[in-house]
Design a protein around this motif. Structure first.
Motif, PDB file in Angstrom:
ATOM      1  N   GLU A   1     -48.046 -36.636 -43.627  1.00 12.23           N
ATOM      2  CA  GLU A   1     -47.105 -35.997 -42.764  1.00 12.23           C
ATOM      3  C   GLU A   1     -47.748 -34.447 -42.812  1.00 12.23           C
ATOM      4  OE1 GLU A   1     -43.250 -36.275 -44.025  1.00 12.23           O
ATOM      5  OE2 GLU A   1     -43.078 -38.427 -43.462  1.00 12.23           O
ATOM      6  N   THR A   2     -48.377 -34.063 -43.677  1.00  9.68           N
ATOM      7  CA  THR A   2     -49.012 -32.571 -43.631  1.00  9.68           C
ATOM      8  C   THR A   2     -50.268 -32.681 -44.004  1.00  9.68           C
ATOM      9  OG1 THR A   2     -46.939 -31.534 -44.434  1.00  9.68           O
ATOM     10  CG2 THR A   2     -48.559 -30.182 -44.874  1.00  9.68           C
ATOM     11  N   VAL A   3     -51.089 -32.147 -42.946  1.00  5.57           N
ATOM     12  CA  VAL A   3     -52.488 -31.983 -42.958  1.00  5.57           C
ATOM     13  C   VAL A   3     -52.952 -30.608 -43.126  1.00  5.57           C
ATOM     14  CG1 VAL A   3     -52.672 -34.386 -41.922  1.00  5.57           C
ATOM     15  CG2 VAL A   3     -53.116 -32.291 -40.702  1.00  5.57           C
ATOM     16  N   LEU A   4     -54.132 -30.257 -43.622  1.00  8.01           N
ATOM     17  CA  LEU A   4     -54.779 -29.324 -43.469  1.00  8.01           C
ATOM     18  C   LEU A   4     -55.946 -29.296 -42.662  1.00  8.01           C
ATOM     19  CD1 LEU A   4     -55.606 -26.222 -44.541  1.00  8.01           C
ATOM     20  CD2 LEU A   4     -56.833 -27.280 -46.166  1.00  8.01           C
ATOM     21  N   PHE A   5     -55.852 -28.791 -41.418  1.00  5.88           N
ATOM     22  CA  PHE A   5     -56.922 -28.810 -40.505  1.00  5.88           C
ATOM     23  C   PHE A   5     -57.877 -27.816 -40.870  1.00  5.88           C
ATOM     24  CE2 PHE A   5     -59.472 -28.665 -36.333  1.00  5.88           C
ATOM     25  CZ  PHE A   5     -59.570 -29.822 -36.008  1.00  5.88           C
ATOM     26  N   ARG A   6     -59.130 -28.199 -41.493  1.00  6.91           N
ATOM     27  CA  ARG A   6     -60.018 -27.165 -42.075  1.00  6.91           C
ATOM     28  C   ARG A   6     -60.657 -26.395 -40.908  1.00  6.91           C
ATOM     29  NH1 ARG A   6     -63.202 -31.801 -44.908  1.00  6.91           N
ATOM     30  NH2 ARG A   6     -62.103 -33.033 -43.122  1.00  6.91           N
ATOM     31  N   GLY A   7     -60.920 -26.899 -39.667  1.00  7.15           N
ATOM     32  CA  GLY A   7     -61.926 -26.120 -38.751  1.00  7.15           C
ATOM     33  C   GLY A   7     -63.240 -26.091 -38.882  1.00  7.15           C
ATOM     34  N   CYS A   8     -63.970 -25.915 -38.009  1.00  2.00           N
ATOM     35  CA  CYS A   8     -65.398 -26.054 -37.947  1.00  2.00           C
ATOM     36  C   CYS A   8     -65.961 -24.633 -38.630  1.00  2.00           C
ATOM     37  CB  CYS A   8     -65.958 -26.090 -36.421  1.00  2.00           C
ATOM     38  SG  CYS A   8     -65.514 -27.558 -35.396  1.00  2.00           S
ATOM     39  N   THR A   9     -65.667 -23.645 -38.439  1.00  4.44           N
ATOM     40  CA  THR A   9     -66.163 -22.132 -38.849  1.00  4.44           C
ATOM     41  C   THR A   9     -65.808 -22.237 -40.518  1.00  4.44           C
ATOM     42  OG1 THR A   9     -66.037 -21.195 -36.942  1.00  4.44           O
ATOM     43  CG2 THR A   9     -66.543 -20.089 -39.089  1.00  4.44           C
ATOM     44  N   PRO A  10     -64.693 -22.571 -40.993  1.00  2.00           N
ATOM     45  CA  PRO A  10     -64.596 -22.743 -42.494  1.00  2.00           C
ATOM     46  C   PRO A  10     -65.122 -23.857 -43.027  1.00  2.00           C
ATOM     47  CG  PRO A  10     -62.635 -22.322 -41.331  1.00  2.00           C
ATOM     48  CD  PRO A  10     -63.388 -22.634 -40.514  1.00  2.00           C
ATOM     49  N   THR A  11     -65.630 -24.807 -42.499  1.00  2.00           N
ATOM     50  CA  THR A  11     -66.189 -26.097 -43.079  1.00  2.00           C
ATOM     51  C   THR A  11     -67.567 -25.913 -42.874  1.00  2.00           C
ATOM     52  OG1 THR A  11     -64.567 -27.737 -42.322  1.00  2.00           O
ATOM     53  CG2 THR A  11     -66.583 -28.595 -42.842  1.00  2.00           C
ATOM     54  N   TYR A  12     -68.410 -25.398 -42.057  1.00  2.38           N
ATOM     55  CA  TYR A  12     -69.616 -25.522 -41.770  1.00  2.38           C
ATOM     56  C   TYR A  12     -70.538 -24.122 -41.953  1.00  2.38           C
ATOM     57  CZ  TYR A  12     -68.738 -29.964 -40.125  1.00  2.38           C
ATOM     58  OH  TYR A  12     -68.348 -31.460 -39.843  1.00  2.38           O
ATOM     59  N   LYS A  13     -69.693 -22.675 -41.712  1.00  2.00           N
ATOM     60  CA  LYS A  13     -70.152 -21.778 -42.033  1.00  2.00           C
ATOM     61  C   LYS A  13     -69.579 -20.711 -43.033  1.00  2.00           C
ATOM     62  CE  LYS A  13     -73.137 -21.698 -38.406  1.00  2.00           C
ATOM     63  NZ  LYS A  13     -74.477 -21.587 -38.857  1.00  2.00           N
ATOM     64  N   THR A  14     -68.364 -21.026 -43.521  1.00  2.00           N
ATOM     65  CA  THR A  14     -67.636 -20.426 -44.494  1.00  2.00           C
ATOM     66  C   THR A  14     -66.993 -21.148 -45.678  1.00  2.00           C
ATOM     67  OG1 THR A  14     -65.711 -19.734 -43.150  1.00  2.00           O
ATOM     68  CG2 THR A  14     -67.427 -18.186 -43.020  1.00  2.00           C
ATOM     69  N   PRO A  15     -67.648 -22.167 -46.264  1.00  2.00           N
ATOM     70  CA  PRO A  15     -66.871 -22.916 -47.138  1.00  2.00           C
ATOM     71  C   PRO A  15     -66.177 -22.137 -48.288  1.00  2.00           C
ATOM     72  CG  PRO A  15     -69.248 -22.991 -47.398  1.00  2.00           C
ATOM     73  CD  PRO A  15     -68.997 -22.320 -46.028  1.00  2.00           C
ATOM     74  N   GLU A  16     -66.566 -20.867 -48.453  1.00  2.00           N
ATOM     75  CA  GLU A  16     -66.026 -20.269 -49.687  1.00  2.00           C
ATOM     76  C   GLU A  16     -64.487 -19.679 -49.119  1.00  2.00           C
ATOM     77  OE1 GLU A  16     -68.798 -17.068 -47.187  1.00  2.00           O
ATOM     78  OE2 GLU A  16     -68.625 -19.394 -47.773  1.00  2.00           O
TER      79      GLU A  16
END
Length: 298
Positions: free
Chosen positions: A93-108
């Motif tokens: 029901e609740t998801v965190l959409f991580r996004g391309c930049t956080p996932t691939y460029k700024t995982p921190e």
């Protein structure tokens, strides 16, 4: 016309040219895509309409072709191998959409945001095969491909039973509210993660906050989280949006330089893309709000 920088009247020029002649040439694209779509000149919509016209007429900029290919093949505009998380199955029901930049460029940034949400007791799941929200495609003028990304993601959300989406990236937040809302019955609550930190999480300090183009309405919320911060934005635009980073990295850097050099205080962003561009110049002077708070145990 000098197209070495993104001149506000350039958008008007290209708009009038398409209305009068009905066409553009490859040289025109060089000026058209130097606009970051920040809309400080109030002409971003004109620029975007010309981009749409160019793409519809088959005049597609090389960097748009590359980005589209990467999204189709890898699910992200960076052309990086997909990052998948274990699919726990069931209703999310609740998801965190991580996004391309956080996932691939700024995982921190992604890690810091997740740490903060967990400390707040906010439960969420993720979509194991998450792919690009499509915001970059719409910004580049490719509505057809952007709409394809919308349809693909809506189907995933509906299959998972999603009713609430938390985003870290203002671009994703913008896409879900602007391009997804009302499409095929899409109506989940969409929340930018900083809104969930408001109220109990604060950090005193003299900060210059870079307000991102896609979430300027969150400026007040962020300043409540960081009381003592300057009211005005660190800069009008980080310079990387609208595809500028992919089109001309040196132009994106030159605009970021104005923001970094124009502020004596530590610059704090709440946009991963702004963080990428600004921190590439002076890493120690630029921080992301999630990283800053997480580092202080907030």
């Amino acid at each position: 016309m000098d197209t070495r920088d993104c001149l506000p009247l350039s958008s008007l020029y290209y708009y009038l040219k398409t209305r009068v002649t009905g066409s553009l040439n490859e040289k025109d694209l060089d000026g058209l895509y130097r606009c970051a779509l920040c809309n400080n000149c109030r002409l971003a919509d004109l620029n975007l309409s010309v981009r749409n016209t160019a793409v519809n007429k088959g005049l597609v900029a090389p960097h748009l072709t590359r980005i589209n290919k990467n999204i189709n093949e890898f699910g992200n505009p960076y052309g990086m191998m997909p990052v998948r998380r274990e699919n726990t199955g069931g209703i999310k029901e609740t998801v965190l959409f991580r996004g391309c930049t956080p996932t691939y460029k700024t995982p921190e940034i992604l890690t810091a945001a997740e740490n903060l949400l967990k400390r707040k007791g906010i439960e969420y799941s993720t979509i194991s095969d998450e792919t690009c929200c499509g915001n970059i495609l719409f910004n580049m003028g490719d509505r057809a491909s952007g709409s394809g990304a919308v349809r693909k993601n809506i189907q995933k959300f509906k299959t998972a039973g999603v009713k609430r989406i938390i985003t870290i990236c203002p671009g994703c937040y913008n896409a879900f509210n602007k391009y997804y809302r009302g499409q095929d019955g899409f109506d989940p609550e969409v929340i930018l993660a900083v809104d969930l930190l408001s109220g109990s999480t604060t950090l005193e300090g003299d900060f210059a906050i870079q307000d991102p183009c896609h979430a300027r309405e969150k400026a007040g919320t962020v300043r409540k989280i960081l009381p003592g911060s300057r009211k005005e934005s660190a800069g009008p635009c980080c310079g990387a949006g609208g595809g500028v980073m992919s089109f001309d990295k040196s132009l994106a850097s030159s605009k970021a330089r104005k923001v970094v050099d124009g502020n004596s205080a530590k610059i704090v962003t709440y946009c991963p893309f702004c963080y990428v561009n600004l921190s590439s110049l002076k890493p120690g002077k630029v921080s992301d709000i999630y990283m800053l708070l997480d580092g202080h145990g907030c």
